[in-house]
Design a protein around this motif. Sequence first.
Motif, PDB file in Angstrom:
ATOM      1  N   GLY A  51      71.741 115.137  73.799  1.00 44.27           N
ATOM      2  CA  GLY A  51      71.679 115.201  75.255  1.00 44.27           C
ATOM      3  C   GLY A  51      72.748 116.138  75.779  1.00 44.27           C
ATOM      4  N   ILE A  52      73.010 116.044  77.051  1.00 43.40           N
ATOM      5  CA  ILE A  52      74.064 116.870  77.640  1.00 43.40           C
ATOM      6  C   ILE A  52      75.425 116.231  77.375  1.00 43.40           C
ATOM      7  CG2 ILE A  52      72.559 117.794  79.446  1.00 43.40           C
ATOM      8  CD1 ILE A  52      73.959 115.805  81.381  1.00 43.40           C
ATOM      9  N   LEU A  53      76.455 117.024  77.467  1.00 40.23           N
ATOM     10  CA  LEU A  53      77.810 116.529  77.280  1.00 40.23           C
ATOM     11  C   LEU A  53      78.143 115.551  78.411  1.00 40.23           C
ATOM     12  CD1 LEU A  53      80.456 116.865  75.644  1.00 40.23           C
ATOM     13  CD2 LEU A  53      81.089 118.631  77.274  1.00 40.23           C
ATOM     14  N   ASP A  54      78.578 114.353  78.056  1.00 36.57           N
ATOM     15  CA  ASP A  54      78.890 113.336  79.050  1.00 36.57           C
ATOM     16  C   ASP A  54      80.346 113.393  79.484  1.00 36.57           C
ATOM     17  OD1 ASP A  54      78.033 110.751  80.473  1.00 36.57           O
ATOM     18  OD2 ASP A  54      79.848 110.146  79.391  1.00 36.57           O
ATOM     19  N   HIS A  55      81.258 113.448  78.524  1.00 37.42           N
ATOM     20  CA  HIS A  55      82.673 113.560  78.866  1.00 37.42           C
ATOM     21  C   HIS A  55      83.459 114.070  77.673  1.00 37.42           C
ATOM     22  CE1 HIS A  55      82.637 109.480  77.080  1.00 37.42           C
ATOM     23  NE2 HIS A  55      83.877 109.762  76.698  1.00 37.42           N
ATOM     24  N   ILE A  56      84.671 114.482  77.941  1.00 36.03           N
ATOM     25  CA  ILE A  56      85.603 114.963  76.925  1.00 36.03           C
ATOM     26  C   ILE A  56      86.847 114.103  77.035  1.00 36.03           C
ATOM     27  CG2 ILE A  56      87.030 116.929  76.198  1.00 36.03           C
ATOM     28  CD1 ILE A  56      84.913 118.688  77.727  1.00 36.03           C
ATOM     29  N   ALA A  57      87.456 113.763  75.913  1.00 37.18           N
ATOM     30  CA  ALA A  57      88.707 113.002  75.919  1.00 37.18           C
ATOM     31  C   ALA A  57      89.726 113.738  75.060  1.00 37.18           C
ATOM     32  CB  ALA A  57      88.488 111.590  75.381  1.00 37.18           C
ATOM     33  N   VAL A  58      90.955 113.831  75.562  1.00 39.89           N
ATOM     34  CA  VAL A  58      92.039 114.419  74.778  1.00 39.89           C
ATOM     35  C   VAL A  58      93.192 113.430  74.706  1.00 39.89           C
ATOM     36  CG1 VAL A  58      91.448 116.825  75.298  1.00 39.89           C
ATOM     37  CG2 VAL A  58      93.103 115.635  76.727  1.00 39.89           C
ATOM     38  N   GLY A  65      81.904 118.499  87.971  1.00 36.80           N
ATOM     39  CA  GLY A  65      81.482 117.123  87.750  1.00 36.80           C
ATOM     40  C   GLY A  65      81.673 116.621  86.321  1.00 36.80           C
ATOM     41  N   THR A  66      82.048 117.499  85.397  1.00 44.04           N
ATOM     42  CA  THR A  66      82.286 117.062  84.023  1.00 44.04           C
ATOM     43  C   THR A  66      83.463 116.088  84.001  1.00 44.04           C
ATOM     44  OG1 THR A  66      81.487 119.161  83.140  1.00 44.04           O
ATOM     45  CG2 THR A  66      82.841 117.817  81.671  1.00 44.04           C
ATOM     46  N   VAL A  67      83.270 114.987  83.318  1.00 40.81           N
ATOM     47  CA  VAL A  67      84.301 113.944  83.245  1.00 40.81           C
ATOM     48  C   VAL A  67      85.250 114.264  82.091  1.00 40.81           C
ATOM     49  CG1 VAL A  67      84.712 111.472  82.948  1.00 40.81           C
ATOM     50  CG2 VAL A  67      82.716 112.269  84.228  1.00 40.81           C
ATOM     51  N   PHE A  68      86.528 114.044  82.324  1.00 38.11           N
ATOM     52  CA  PHE A  68      87.583 114.384  81.378  1.00 38.11           C
ATOM     53  C   PHE A  68      88.535 113.198  81.288  1.00 38.11           C
ATOM     54  CE2 PHE A  68      91.599 116.552  80.306  1.00 38.11           C
ATOM     55  CZ  PHE A  68      91.187 117.349  79.254  1.00 38.11           C
ATOM     56  N   HIS A  69      88.720 112.651  80.097  1.00 40.08           N
ATOM     57  CA  HIS A  69      89.609 111.503  79.916  1.00 40.08           C
ATOM     58  C   HIS A  69      90.901 111.957  79.247  1.00 40.08           C
ATOM     59  CE1 HIS A  69      85.889 108.624  79.527  1.00 40.08           C
ATOM     60  NE2 HIS A  69      85.938 109.238  80.691  1.00 40.08           N
ATOM     61  N   ILE A  70      92.025 111.475  79.755  1.00 40.64           N
ATOM     62  CA  ILE A  70      93.283 111.645  79.040  1.00 40.64           C
ATOM     63  C   ILE A  70      93.652 110.278  78.482  1.00 40.64           C
ATOM     64  CG2 ILE A  70      94.109 113.728  80.195  1.00 40.64           C
ATOM     65  CD1 ILE A  70      95.740 112.010  82.088  1.00 40.64           C
ATOM     66  N   VAL A  71      94.034 110.268  77.207  1.00 38.48           N
ATOM     67  CA  VAL A  71      94.239 109.028  76.471  1.00 38.48           C
ATOM     68  C   VAL A  71      95.627 109.035  75.858  1.00 38.48           C
ATOM     69  CG1 VAL A  71      93.370 107.586  74.595  1.00 38.48           C
ATOM     70  CG2 VAL A  71      91.772 109.029  75.887  1.00 38.48           C
ATOM     71  N   LYS A  72      96.459 108.065  76.258  1.00 37.39           N
ATOM     72  CA  LYS A  72      97.800 107.976  75.682  1.00 37.39           C
ATOM     73  C   LYS A  72      97.669 107.618  74.211  1.00 37.39           C
ATOM     74  CE  LYS A  72     102.372 105.934  76.184  1.00 37.39           C
ATOM     75  NZ  LYS A  72     102.976 107.046  75.504  1.00 37.39           N
ATOM     76  N   SER A  73      98.289 108.443  73.379  1.00 36.69           N
ATOM     77  CA  SER A  73      98.169 108.263  71.936  1.00 36.69           C
ATOM     78  C   SER A  73      99.545 108.412  71.290  1.00 36.69           C
ATOM     79  CB  SER A  73      97.205 109.305  71.365  1.00 36.69           C
ATOM     80  OG  SER A  73      97.110 109.183  69.976  1.00 36.69           O
ATOM     81  N   GLU A  74     100.042 107.322  70.760  1.00 31.94           N
ATOM     82  CA  GLU A  74     101.325 107.362  70.066  1.00 31.94           C
ATOM     83  C   GLU A  74     101.200 108.249  68.830  1.00 31.94           C
ATOM     84  OE1 GLU A  74     104.028 106.007  71.344  1.00 31.94           O
ATOM     85  OE2 GLU A  74     102.881 105.071  72.966  1.00 31.94           O
ATOM     86  N   GLY A  75     102.157 109.131  68.645  1.00 32.52           N
ATOM     87  CA  GLY A  75     102.188 109.963  67.458  1.00 32.52           C
ATOM     88  C   GLY A  75     101.103 111.025  67.403  1.00 32.52           C
ATOM     89  N   MET A  76     100.542 111.375  68.556  1.00 30.50           N
ATOM     90  CA  MET A  76      99.493 112.397  68.546  1.00 30.50           C
ATOM     91  C   MET A  76     100.067 113.728  68.093  1.00 30.50           C
ATOM     92  SD  MET A  76      99.705 114.867  71.298  1.00 30.50           S
ATOM     93  CE  MET A  76      98.061 115.396  71.415  1.00 30.50           C
ATOM     94  N   SER A  77      99.255 114.512  67.445  1.00 29.42           N
ATOM     95  CA  SER A  77      99.650 115.820  66.958  1.00 29.42           C
ATOM     96  C   SER A  77      98.594 116.824  67.402  1.00 29.42           C
ATOM     97  CB  SER A  77      99.763 115.789  65.435  1.00 29.42           C
ATOM     98  OG  SER A  77     100.159 117.035  64.947  1.00 29.42           O
ATOM     99  N   PRO A  78      98.965 117.783  68.256  1.00 30.36           N
ATOM    100  CA  PRO A  78      97.960 118.719  68.768  1.00 30.36           C
ATOM    101  C   PRO A  78      97.430 119.652  67.671  1.00 30.36           C
ATOM    102  CG  PRO A  78     100.139 119.373  69.481  1.00 30.36           C
ATOM    103  CD  PRO A  78     100.289 118.047  68.790  1.00 30.36           C
ATOM    104  N   SER A  79      96.224 120.107  67.862  1.00 32.99           N
ATOM    105  CA  SER A  79      95.606 121.054  66.939  1.00 32.99           C
ATOM    106  C   SER A  79      96.278 122.421  67.071  1.00 32.99           C
ATOM    107  CB  SER A  79      94.117 121.184  67.284  1.00 32.99           C
ATOM    108  OG  SER A  79      93.520 122.193  66.513  1.00 32.99           O
ATOM    109  N   ILE A  80      96.329 123.136  65.984  1.00 35.39           N
ATOM    110  CA  ILE A  80      96.906 124.482  66.016  1.00 35.39           C
ATOM    111  C   ILE A  80      95.924 125.469  66.627  1.00 35.39           C
ATOM    112  CG2 ILE A  80      97.718 126.384  64.569  1.00 35.39           C
ATOM    113  CD1 ILE A  80      98.810 124.172  62.666  1.00 35.39           C
TER     114      ILE A  80
END
Length: 128
Positions: free
Chosen positions: A10-17, A57-72
């Motif tokens: 289907g279509i993209l519903d939301h993105i979470a980082v 209108g695209t939904v975007f979630h920010i999620v607190k994540s202990e020890g997260m490591s961003p992608s290079i």
Amino acid sequence: MNEKKAPKPGILDHIAVDVKDLDEALAFYTGVLGLKEQGTPENVKDQGVIWLEWPDGTVFHIVKSEGMSPSILGHLAIYVEDADAWKEHISAKGVEIESPKVQVYNAKRFFLRDPSGNRFEFVQWLET
């Protein structure tokens, strides 16, 4: 063997980082990128998640994540109509701009990172 085809996506519903600090991330996404808070349900907010919305209108979630490591190299790409105006706006907000490592012949583009290190590309496709 008669293998079934996969159903169409289907279509993209939301993105979470993942983010290290919700308050810092919220300030960045609303103050620099102009996203709007979407009315996160309290039980979701209590779990360290905030719902935002892009202008389209695209939904975007920010999620607190202990020890997260961003992608290079992993990133989300955002289409813009005027890359130069966005680059100027973002620089004025004190956000560091990263130049692309590879040039694309028909695009103006640049990268930035949010306060947690998540990488975003801003791309303006040019007429050829």
